[in-house]
Design a protein around this motif. Structure first.
Motif, PDB file in Angstrom:
ATOM      1  N   LEU A 112       0.957  -1.293  -0.102  1.00 47.01           N
ATOM      2  CA  LEU A 112       0.018   0.062  -0.058  1.00 47.01           C
ATOM      3  C   LEU A 112       0.939   1.215   0.177  1.00 47.01           C
ATOM      4  O   LEU A 112       0.422   2.232   0.348  1.00 47.01           O
ATOM      5  CB  LEU A 112      -0.927   0.037   1.145  1.00 47.01           C
ATOM      6  CG  LEU A 112      -1.867  -0.997   1.300  1.00 47.01           C
ATOM      7  CD1 LEU A 112      -2.702  -0.966   2.725  1.00 47.01           C
ATOM      8  CD2 LEU A 112      -2.882  -1.006   0.160  1.00 47.01           C
ATOM      9  N   ARG A 115      -0.594   4.669  -1.738  1.00 46.88           N
ATOM     10  CA  ARG A 115      -1.833   5.156  -0.972  1.00 46.88           C
ATOM     11  C   ARG A 115      -1.444   5.784   0.587  1.00 46.88           C
ATOM     12  O   ARG A 115      -1.910   6.582   0.909  1.00 46.88           O
ATOM     13  CB  ARG A 115      -2.782   4.141  -0.719  1.00 46.88           C
ATOM     14  CG  ARG A 115      -3.398   3.696  -2.118  1.00 46.88           C
ATOM     15  CD  ARG A 115      -4.343   2.679  -1.893  1.00 46.88           C
ATOM     16  NE  ARG A 115      -5.569   3.098  -1.187  1.00 46.88           N
ATOM     17  CZ  ARG A 115      -6.436   2.354  -0.699  1.00 46.88           C
ATOM     18  NH1 ARG A 115      -6.335   0.866  -0.855  1.00 46.88           N
ATOM     19  NH2 ARG A 115      -7.403   2.912  -0.163  1.00 46.88           N
ATOM     20  N   GLU A 116      -0.206   5.027   1.178  1.00 48.68           N
ATOM     21  CA  GLU A 116       0.384   5.834   2.277  1.00 48.68           C
ATOM     22  C   GLU A 116       1.216   6.737   2.187  1.00 48.68           C
ATOM     23  O   GLU A 116       1.196   7.694   3.162  1.00 48.68           O
ATOM     24  CB  GLU A 116       0.981   4.586   3.114  1.00 48.68           C
ATOM     25  CG  GLU A 116       0.206   3.354   3.634  1.00 48.68           C
ATOM     26  CD  GLU A 116       0.869   2.299   4.268  1.00 48.68           C
ATOM     27  OE1 GLU A 116       0.272   1.620   5.047  1.00 48.68           O
ATOM     28  OE2 GLU A 116       2.240   2.285   4.142  1.00 48.68           O
ATOM     29  N   GLN A 135      -6.085   9.634  -7.966  1.00 46.08           N
ATOM     30  CA  GLN A 135      -6.185   8.133  -6.945  1.00 46.08           C
ATOM     31  C   GLN A 135      -6.199   7.143  -7.652  1.00 46.08           C
ATOM     32  O   GLN A 135      -5.693   6.030  -7.446  1.00 46.08           O
ATOM     33  CB  GLN A 135      -7.678   8.709  -6.361  1.00 46.08           C
ATOM     34  CG  GLN A 135      -7.731   9.663  -5.415  1.00 46.08           C
ATOM     35  CD  GLN A 135      -8.920   9.549  -4.348  1.00 46.08           C
ATOM     36  OE1 GLN A 135      -9.037  10.176  -3.311  1.00 46.08           O
ATOM     37  NE2 GLN A 135     -10.308   8.996  -4.709  1.00 46.08           N
ATOM     38  N   TYR A 138      -2.580   6.251  -8.022  1.00 45.49           N
ATOM     39  CA  TYR A 138      -1.993   5.843  -6.906  1.00 45.49           C
ATOM     40  C   TYR A 138      -2.855   4.670  -6.258  1.00 45.49           C
ATOM     41  O   TYR A 138      -2.410   4.157  -5.174  1.00 45.49           O
ATOM     42  CB  TYR A 138      -2.042   6.790  -5.560  1.00 45.49           C
ATOM     43  CG  TYR A 138      -0.968   8.087  -6.214  1.00 45.49           C
ATOM     44  CD1 TYR A 138       0.216   7.860  -6.536  1.00 45.49           C
ATOM     45  CD2 TYR A 138      -1.408   9.370  -6.070  1.00 45.49           C
ATOM     46  CE1 TYR A 138       1.152   8.878  -7.042  1.00 45.49           C
ATOM     47  CE2 TYR A 138      -0.453  10.528  -6.386  1.00 45.49           C
ATOM     48  CZ  TYR A 138       0.538  10.066  -6.981  1.00 45.49           C
ATOM     49  OH  TYR A 138       1.550  11.234  -7.183  1.00 45.49           O
ATOM     50  N   GLY A 140      -6.067   4.089  -5.353  1.00 45.26           N
ATOM     51  CA  GLY A 140      -7.312   4.361  -4.335  1.00 45.26           C
ATOM     52  C   GLY A 140      -6.807   5.566  -3.593  1.00 45.26           C
ATOM     53  O   GLY A 140      -6.062   6.380  -3.607  1.00 45.26           O
ATOM     54  N   PRO A 142      -6.063   7.985  -0.321  1.00 49.10           N
ATOM     55  CA  PRO A 142      -4.868   8.324   0.098  1.00 49.10           C
ATOM     56  C   PRO A 142      -5.040   7.519   1.688  1.00 49.10           C
ATOM     57  O   PRO A 142      -6.112   7.679   2.382  1.00 49.10           O
ATOM     58  CB  PRO A 142      -4.622   9.651   0.513  1.00 49.10           C
ATOM     59  CG  PRO A 142      -5.818  10.215   0.200  1.00 49.10           C
ATOM     60  CD  PRO A 142      -6.719   9.500  -0.778  1.00 49.10           C
ATOM     61  N   SER A 144      -2.501   8.398   3.908  1.00 50.96           N
ATOM     62  CA  SER A 144      -1.523   9.133   4.585  1.00 50.96           C
ATOM     63  C   SER A 144      -1.667   9.483   6.077  1.00 50.96           C
ATOM     64  O   SER A 144      -0.630   9.402   6.755  1.00 50.96           O
ATOM     65  CB  SER A 144      -0.869  10.115   3.471  1.00 50.96           C
ATOM     66  OG  SER A 144      -1.857  10.937   3.170  1.00 50.96           O
TER      67      SER A 144
END
Length: 309
Positions: A112, A115-116, A135, A138, A140, A142, A144
């Motif tokens: 992931l 997205r992280e 999105q 990346y 999906g 986020p 973070s």
């Protein structure tokens, strides 16, 4: 453990490693593994901690440098695409008195990762159609904010309890490359009470170099992204003088596309009043978007982050 010291054309040449400061102290310190570190916020992941030379025989406390993509930092046999040689760089810089001796916390990534590492506030600021595009790039929505909660609420307390650390923001630093550079910037913006400085190498601002055949449409898309993200950074930066930021990029491979993004972000820092002591942005001609290039210039951000008092 080390990569070949051949560097990309135009990078700063790596200095030769210093000889041992003492016969019984290894110049590259000690690595401690914390496998499958669990979290209430993110997937389990490995954590690799580097202790500076002399740590075990000493009693002093140390600044802490948190680094993303931790599997690529210390050991070529564990790296995805090459090793940064962080321990060798720091061992030499410490021995030469060029940096403070930090504890380095290498946070391994997971599937992931994108997205992280993509900042949620930056995604939210985009127009809806552009947000969907980004999105999709990346993978999906986020993650973070939860990744930073893991760092601030779980990982940092564990590190501070387990090792002799200096715990304040002036001694809590963060760094990464590519998407790791982006999340490092975001970490200081979201948690300035925790992180005092960030080094962002080849920061991966969002790109779209395919999928839009119309150059005019591509320019509009890019301007929307640059404009929205610039506003978020301008509004989210801490007050100048309290925090420090380092950026760099090359001009080959992916790095060649970053100029339009980075120049706008650089202008934001200067307009906010950041000066040479707390803001640096550099271009390395000939540098590519890879671990060999980041290894080749790693001394520069390390000395920025860990300037001796």
């Amino acid at each position: 453990m080390s990569l070949s010291r051949r560097m990309t054309l135009g990078l700063l040449a790596a200095l030769p490693f210093a000889s041992r400061a003492a016969a019984d102290i290894p110049v590259d310190g000690k690595l401690v593994e914390h496998p499958d570190f669990t979290s209430a916020h993110v997937q389990p992941r490995n954590i690799t901690v580097w202790l500076p030379p002399g740590y075990e025989a000493g009693s002093s406390r140390h600044p802490v440098l948190y680094m993303h993509d931790g599997q690529n930092l210390f050991d070529a046999s564990k790296a995805n695409f090459g090793e940064w040689c962080v321990d060798e760089h720091l061992g030499r810089l410490i021995a030469n008195g060029q940096v403070r001796a930090p504890i380095v916390v290498g946070i391994w990534n997971t599937p992931l990762r994108l997205r992280e590492y993509v900042p949620a506030d930056l995604i939210k600021a985009l127009p809806a159609d552009v947000r969907d595009d980004v999105q999709a790039i990346y993978g999906g929505a986020p993650l973070s904010d939860t990744y930073l909660r893991f760092m601030v609420e779980e990982l940092k307390p564990f590190i501070d309890q387990t090792y002799r650390t200096l715990t304040g923001p002036a001694d809590t630093l963060i760094s990464g490359s590519s998407m790791g550079g982006l999340i490092s910037l975001y970490a200081v913006m979201k948690h300035p009470e925790v992180f005092g400085a960030a080094a962002c190498l080849s920061t991966h601002w969002p790109l779209r170099i395919d999928g839009l055949d119309d150059p005019a449409a591509l320019a509009v898309w890019r301007d929307q992204v640059v404009g929205a993200w610039t506003r978020v950074v301008a509004e989210g930066l801490p007050t100048p003088g309290s925090h420090r930021f380092y950026f760099d990029r090359g001009d080959e491979t992916l790095d060649q596309f970053y100029a339009v993004f980075q120049s706008r972000i650089d202008a934001v820092f200067r307009e906010r009043g950041y000066g040479p002591r707390d803001f640096q942005t550099l271009l390395f001609p000939g540098a590519q978007h890879n671990e060999a290039s980041w290894n080749g210039r790693l001394d520069v951000p390390l000395k920025f982050l860990l300037t001796p008092a």
